[in-house]
Write an enzyme that holds these catalytic residues in place. Structure first.
Site, PDB file in Angstrom:
ATOM      1  N   HIS A 264      12.326 -20.872  20.048  1.00 20.79           N
ATOM      2  CA  HIS A 264      12.091 -20.474  18.659  1.00 20.79           C
ATOM      3  C   HIS A 264      13.352 -20.633  17.820  1.00 20.79           C
ATOM      4  O   HIS A 264      13.966 -19.629  17.404  1.00 20.79           O
ATOM      5  CB  HIS A 264      11.614 -19.022  18.610  1.00 20.79           C
ATOM      6  CG  HIS A 264      10.304 -18.788  19.290  1.00 20.79           C
ATOM      7  ND1 HIS A 264      10.162 -18.775  20.664  1.00 20.79           N
ATOM      8  CD2 HIS A 264       9.065 -18.561  18.777  1.00 20.79           C
ATOM      9  CE1 HIS A 264       8.891 -18.553  20.963  1.00 20.79           C
ATOM     10  NE2 HIS A 264       8.203 -18.417  19.844  1.00 20.79           N
TER      11      HIS A 264
ATOM     12  N   SER B 136       7.141  -8.976  23.990  1.00 25.24           N
ATOM     13  CA  SER B 136       5.908  -8.404  23.482  1.00 25.24           C
ATOM     14  C   SER B 136       6.344  -7.634  22.238  1.00 25.24           C
ATOM     15  O   SER B 136       7.061  -6.633  22.332  1.00 25.24           O
ATOM     16  CB  SER B 136       5.274  -7.476  24.521  1.00 25.24           C
ATOM     17  OG  SER B 136       4.112  -6.915  23.966  1.00 25.24           O
TER      18      SER B 136
ATOM     19  N   GLU C 290       1.565   7.655  21.963  1.00 25.58           N
ATOM     20  CA  GLU C 290       1.751   7.351  23.382  1.00 25.58           C
ATOM     21  C   GLU C 290       2.632   6.126  23.608  1.00 25.58           C
ATOM     22  O   GLU C 290       3.335   6.045  24.614  1.00 25.58           O
ATOM     23  CB  GLU C 290       0.390   7.172  24.072  1.00 25.58           C
ATOM     24  CG  GLU C 290      -0.403   8.464  24.240  1.00 25.58           C
ATOM     25  CD  GLU C 290      -1.086   8.938  22.967  1.00 25.58           C
ATOM     26  OE1 GLU C 290      -1.157   8.156  21.986  1.00 25.58           O
ATOM     27  OE2 GLU C 290      -1.566  10.090  22.941  1.00 25.58           O
TER      28      GLU C 290
HETATM   29  C1  LIG Z   1       2.458  -8.171  20.699  1.00 29.61           C
HETATM   30  C2  LIG Z   1       2.629  -9.622  20.393  1.00 29.61           C
HETATM   31  N1  LIG Z   1       1.690 -10.270  19.670  1.00 29.61           N
HETATM   32  C3  LIG Z   1       1.818 -11.574  19.393  1.00 29.61           C
HETATM   33  C4  LIG Z   1       2.914 -12.273  19.843  1.00 29.61           C
HETATM   34  C5  LIG Z   1       3.038 -13.766  19.556  1.00 29.61           C
HETATM   35  N2  LIG Z   1       4.130 -14.008  18.591  1.00 29.61           N
HETATM   36  C6  LIG Z   1       5.350 -14.391  18.956  1.00 29.61           C
HETATM   37  S1  LIG Z   1       6.399 -14.548  17.679  1.00 29.61           S
HETATM   38  C7  LIG Z   1       5.198 -14.153  16.556  1.00 29.61           C
HETATM   39  C8  LIG Z   1       5.494 -14.112  15.088  1.00 29.61           C
HETATM   40  C9  LIG Z   1       6.615 -13.180  14.820  1.00 29.61           C
HETATM   41  O1  LIG Z   1       6.968 -13.221  13.487  1.00 29.61           O
HETATM   42  P1  LIG Z   1       8.171 -12.369  12.940  1.00 29.61           P
HETATM   43  O2  LIG Z   1       8.145 -11.005  13.532  1.00 29.61           O
HETATM   44  O3  LIG Z   1       8.124 -12.445  11.478  1.00 29.61           O
HETATM   45  O4  LIG Z   1       9.446 -13.077  13.533  1.00 29.61           O
HETATM   46  P2  LIG Z   1      10.068 -14.460  13.085  1.00 29.61           P
HETATM   47  O5  LIG Z   1       9.840 -15.402  14.193  1.00 29.61           O
HETATM   48  O6  LIG Z   1       9.404 -14.914  11.819  1.00 29.61           O
HETATM   49  O7  LIG Z   1      11.479 -14.165  12.862  1.00 29.61           O
HETATM   50  C10 LIG Z   1       3.992 -13.892  17.214  1.00 29.61           C
HETATM   51  C11 LIG Z   1       2.739 -13.518  16.535  1.00 29.61           C
HETATM   52  C12 LIG Z   1       3.862 -11.571  20.614  1.00 29.61           C
HETATM   53  N3  LIG Z   1       4.940 -12.174  21.126  1.00 29.61           N
HETATM   54  N4  LIG Z   1       3.722 -10.254  20.848  1.00 29.61           N
END
Ligand SMILES: Cc1ncc(C[n+]2csc(CCOP(=O)(O)OP(=O)(O)O)c2C)c(N)n1
Length: 624
Positions: free
Chosen positions: A41, A129, A370
């Site tokens: 990422h 997560s 919780e």
């Molecule tokens: C509980 C959970 N749901 C979904 C995901 C999948 N996921 C990974 S990164 C992401 C987006 C995160 O966006 P943000 O918090 O804005 O971080 P950014 O990458 O934009 O800095 C998602 C939905 C995950 N890792 N954990």
């Protein structure tokens, strides 16, 4: 809403230039590592590079050569997917080499896993997560403020889309309630999530109002203005309540081709694009940064000497609920200064309130949250405390992802689920833990215990205190007779044979309340001349395979397994799995269907796990 402008930052132009270089290196390394791995990422890393550069160079007090130094600050990447940035930080502080960063990230067998885990000594807990790092940070900060009384600070890097997780608001709520001035959430408000714009995009005012409403200080900054970031972090360290640094950032910042573009989440830059970006950012650097060191501390609580633990005693035959014995055992364990107890606003049901009365300084009421309950336990064990967290067995399912991640974090926590099964009676199925054994058995490295009486319960609670990993004990609502002598030992992985000989016709296997049903059934069957063995399977995982094997061999494979749990993943499946390949004639009595209300006996009879059902099953097996 006031913006922090950096007017009081002491940073001179030379320092700003060096921080810019450091931030550029973090960006370059985030790009190089993810492009070399072919995954990761980078854009989520680029937006937070300026924040991290200022943090590690100027505010994070950390002795990188001694990660277990109790005076160190804690850095938690709640947005764990920004691992390229975290590992680039580790290179910049000199604990990971450039070669490892570029050639090992996300590779098979590498410690630089896709998302951070504590295989790295500078990582407290596994994240990835979303919605977990900040709640765990609350637990670490609770330890710092109330137990260690040490000046370390907890910094949690959070994503803006991550802020829609309910657990983040449980953390904000408890951070505010407990006045955790030693905790800062750094929110990287880059407007984009995984699939597109976030719920609030760049509405910083909305974030500001929300976090202030939870009792936090909000500092709104341009997340690429180094002086403003510096000032916000300096103020956060001095605050007497928690701070949320709300940083307006640009996703992909520093690489114009991907800046603020929706389709670049979780995608490494292709090699040609990466080369262009690295060149435009000034090329590869090998800067090393030496940030501030922590002041030495001697944690208050741990300097107190532990007194010997004297477990409570009970009279044989006396009726005592195991949930009550759990509370009694906690009080006994309270003589150890590292034992801490957390409750989910049911302490008068789980009896953890006994500990609250005896040791109020080491008891944390987490109220009905919780996820935060388990996360706080995980955070407290980061600081080497031995947390016991309790609620109804059913309600741990709300926090199951935190329990699962505890397994990945190699966290040493102790959970107690009370009000297990249909035995609770009148309250009905919403309050019954009927899936908890399956949930807890499935966790990596877990231990699952289910005592039938008060003596075994207190012994097992004492055992849990020193065990590694996720330890779960299931307790029963009703009071049942004490079966064992005080002082008897109950090793984890063992079982007890309560009835039987070397020539048994059938074995009844129970745990918890069903042990009592098995005993009543065995006494009845004995009058019919049947030779019956009864096993108390108080350790569900690990399981006592030798004892089960012996029972199966003695009784021609005739086993009646009785549990107050749904059949999937419970004691029956644990026993049958342990005996796989053996010639068996098993009958598995478990709760099938949906219970309603009634007395405990009515409920167990209706579910087919009561005394009569056990008698019938044993007769059916021996008639064949
Ligand atoms: C509980 C959970 N749901 C979904 C995901 C999948 N996921 C990974 S990164 C992401 C987006 C995160 O966006 P943000 O918090 O804005 O971080 P950014 O990458 O934009 O800095 C998602 C939905 C995950 N890792 N954990």
């Amino acid at each position: 809403m006031a913006m922090t402008r950096g007017a009081t930052s002491s940073l001179g132009d030379g320092q700003i230039a060096r921080l810019r270089e450091l931030a550029a290196q973090l960006r370059v390394d985030s790009i190089r590592s993810s492009t070399a791995a072919g995954s990761g990422h980078p854009t989520s890393s680029l937006s937070a590079a300026d924040l991290l550069a200022v943090l590690i160079a100027r505010h994070l007090r950390y002795d990188w050569s001694t990660p277990d130094n109790p005076a160190n600050d804690h850095l938690i990447f709640s947005k764990g997917h920004a691992s390229p940035l975290l590992y680039s930080v580790f290179k910049a502080v000199g604990v990971v080499s450039d070669d490892e960063l570029v050639n090992a990230y996300r590779r098979f067998g590498s410690r630089l896993e896709g998302h951070p885990t504590p295989v790295l000594p500078w990582v407290d807990v596994a994240t990835g997560s979303l919605g977990q790092g900040l709640p765990v940070g609350v637990g670490v900060a609770l330890a710092g403020k109330y137990l260690d009384r040490a000046p370390f600070h907890v910094w949690a890097l959070c994503g803006d889309s991550e802020m829609t997780e309910g657990s983040m608001w449980e953390a904000l709520d408890k951070g505010g309630f407990y006045g955790l001035g030693n905790l800062t959430a750094v929110v990287d408000v880059n407007r984009l999530g995984q699939r597109g714009p976030t719920e609030l995009q760049w509405d910083l005012e909305a974030y500001w109002r929300r976090v202030e409403a939870f009792g936090w200080r909000a500092a709104v900054v341009d997340g690429h203005d180094l002086r403003a970031i510096d000032e916000a972090f300096a103020q956060a360290r001095q605050a007497d309540r928690p701070t949320a640094v709300l940083a307006r950032t640009v996703k992909g910042k520093g690489v114009p081709e991907v800046e603020d573009q929706p389709d670049w989440h979780g995608k490494p830059l292709p090699a040609d694009m990466a080369d262009r970006a690295v060149a435009a950012l000034g090329g590869v650097r090998q800067l090393q940064v030496a940030g501030p060191m922590p002041q030495p501390v001697s944690p208050a609580a741990r300097s107190a000497a532990a007194e010997p633990v004297t477990l409570p005693r009970y009279g044989k035959g006396e009726k005592v609920a195991t949930r009550k014995a759990y509370g009694d055992a906690l009080v006994a364990l309270g003589s150890r200064p590292d034992v801490v107890v957390l409750d989910g606003e049911v302490g008068n049901s789980t009896y953890s309130d006994e500990f609250a009365t005896a040791y109020p300084d080491r008891f944390f009421e987490i109220f009905i949250a919780e996820q935060q309950l388990v996360a706080a336990a995980v955070g407290l064990q980061v600081r080497d405390y031995r947390p016991f967290a309790s609620t109804f067995a059913a309600f741990f399912s709300r926090a199951y992802d935190f329990v699962r991640m505890s397994g990945i974090s190699r966290a040493n926590i102790r959970l107690s689920g009370s009000h297990a099964g249909v035995e609770i009676g009148a309250d009905g199925p919403s309050q019954m833990g009927l899936e908890d054994l399956a949930e807890m058995r499935a966790v990596n490295g877990s231990t699952v215990l289910y005592p039938s009486d008060a003596v075994s319960c207190v012994a097992l609670v004492a055992e849990m205190a020193d065990r590694q990993g996720v330890n779960y004990i299931r307790t029963t609502r009703g009071a049942y007779p004490v079966l064992y002598d005080n002082g008897e030992s109950f090793p984890v992985g063992g079982s007890k044979q309560l009835r039987g000989s070397d020539h048994d016709d059938v074995t009844l296997v129970g745990a918890g309340v069903t042990v009592h049903n098995c005993l009543a059934a065995a006494d009845h069957l004995a009058k019919d001349g049947l030779r019956v063995r009864v096993i108390d399977l108080y350790s569900v995982k690990p399981i006592d395979r030798p004892a089960l094997l012996d029972a199966a061999h003695t009784g021609d494979g005739r086993l009646v397994i009785v549990e107050d749990h749904y059949p999937e993943g419970g004691i029956g499946e644990a026993v049958l799995h342990a005996l796989a390949g053996e010639p068996l004639q098993p009958i598995h009595l478990a709760v099938r269907g949906l219970p309603a209300s009634g007395t405990p006996t009515e409920q167990m009879d209706a579910a087919g796990i009561g005394v009569n059902a056990v008698i019938e099953a044993a007769r059916a097996l021996t008639r064949r």
